[in-house]
Motif scaffolding. Structure first.
Motif, PDB file in Angstrom:
ATOM      1  N   ARG A  50       0.790  -1.222   0.089  1.00  0.00           N
ATOM      2  CA  ARG A  50      -0.180   0.064   0.139  1.00  0.00           C
ATOM      3  C   ARG A  50       0.812   1.373  -0.011  1.00  0.00           C
ATOM      4  O   ARG A  50       1.822   1.251   0.748  1.00  0.00           O
ATOM      5  CB  ARG A  50      -0.830  -0.022   1.226  1.00  0.00           C
ATOM      6  N   ILE A  51       0.305   2.373  -0.520  1.00  0.00           N
ATOM      7  CA  ILE A  51       1.103   3.642  -0.627  1.00  0.00           C
ATOM      8  C   ILE A  51      -0.049   4.546  -0.709  1.00  0.00           C
ATOM      9  O   ILE A  51      -0.949   4.699  -1.338  1.00  0.00           O
ATOM     10  CB  ILE A  51       1.888   3.841  -2.034  1.00  0.00           C
ATOM     11  N   PHE A  52       0.209   5.587   0.311  1.00  0.00           N
ATOM     12  CA  PHE A  52      -0.780   6.567   0.270  1.00  0.00           C
ATOM     13  C   PHE A  52       0.017   7.838   1.240  1.00  0.00           C
ATOM     14  O   PHE A  52       1.016   7.716   1.587  1.00  0.00           O
ATOM     15  CB  PHE A  52      -1.939   6.254   1.426  1.00  0.00           C
ATOM     16  N   SER A  53      -0.707   8.888   0.973  1.00  0.00           N
ATOM     17  CA  SER A  53      -0.217  10.156   1.676  1.00  0.00           C
ATOM     18  C   SER A  53      -0.638  10.496   3.054  1.00  0.00           C
ATOM     19  O   SER A  53      -1.822  10.253   3.465  1.00  0.00           O
ATOM     20  CB  SER A  53      -0.828  11.412   0.905  1.00  0.00           C
ATOM     21  N   LEU A  54       0.269  10.581   3.946  1.00  0.00           N
ATOM     22  CA  LEU A  54      -0.010  10.826   5.178  1.00  0.00           C
ATOM     23  C   LEU A  54      -0.937  11.992   5.466  1.00  0.00           C
ATOM     24  O   LEU A  54      -1.535  12.059   6.392  1.00  0.00           O
ATOM     25  CB  LEU A  54       1.410  11.280   6.068  1.00  0.00           C
TER      26      LEU A  54
END
Length: 64
Positions: free
Chosen positions: A32-36
């Motif tokens: 998974r990759i997401f913005s904080l």
């Protein structure tokens, strides 16, 4: 699972996620990759790794 935070996460297609969080499984595969910026709070288990992470072939390829 490991969760890493970087100022910039560069994806294989050239797009960039700022304040990016990369989750990996026990084999080092990116799950998974997401913005904080999209979260209300940061998980206590998140590790800050620095300026830039590059993702290639579903793995963390380079840390700068």
């Amino acid at each position: 699972m490991k969760r890493l935070l970087s100022n910039i996460v560069e994806l294989e297609n050239g797009s960039v996620v700022r304040n990016g969080v990369v989750e990996t499984d026990e084999l080092g595969q990116v799950t998974r990759i997401f913005s904080l910026d999209d979260m209300r709070c940061e998980s206590a288990s998140t590790i800050y790794v620095g300026e830039r992470l590059k993702i290639k072939n579903n793995k963390i390829w380079q840390r700068n």
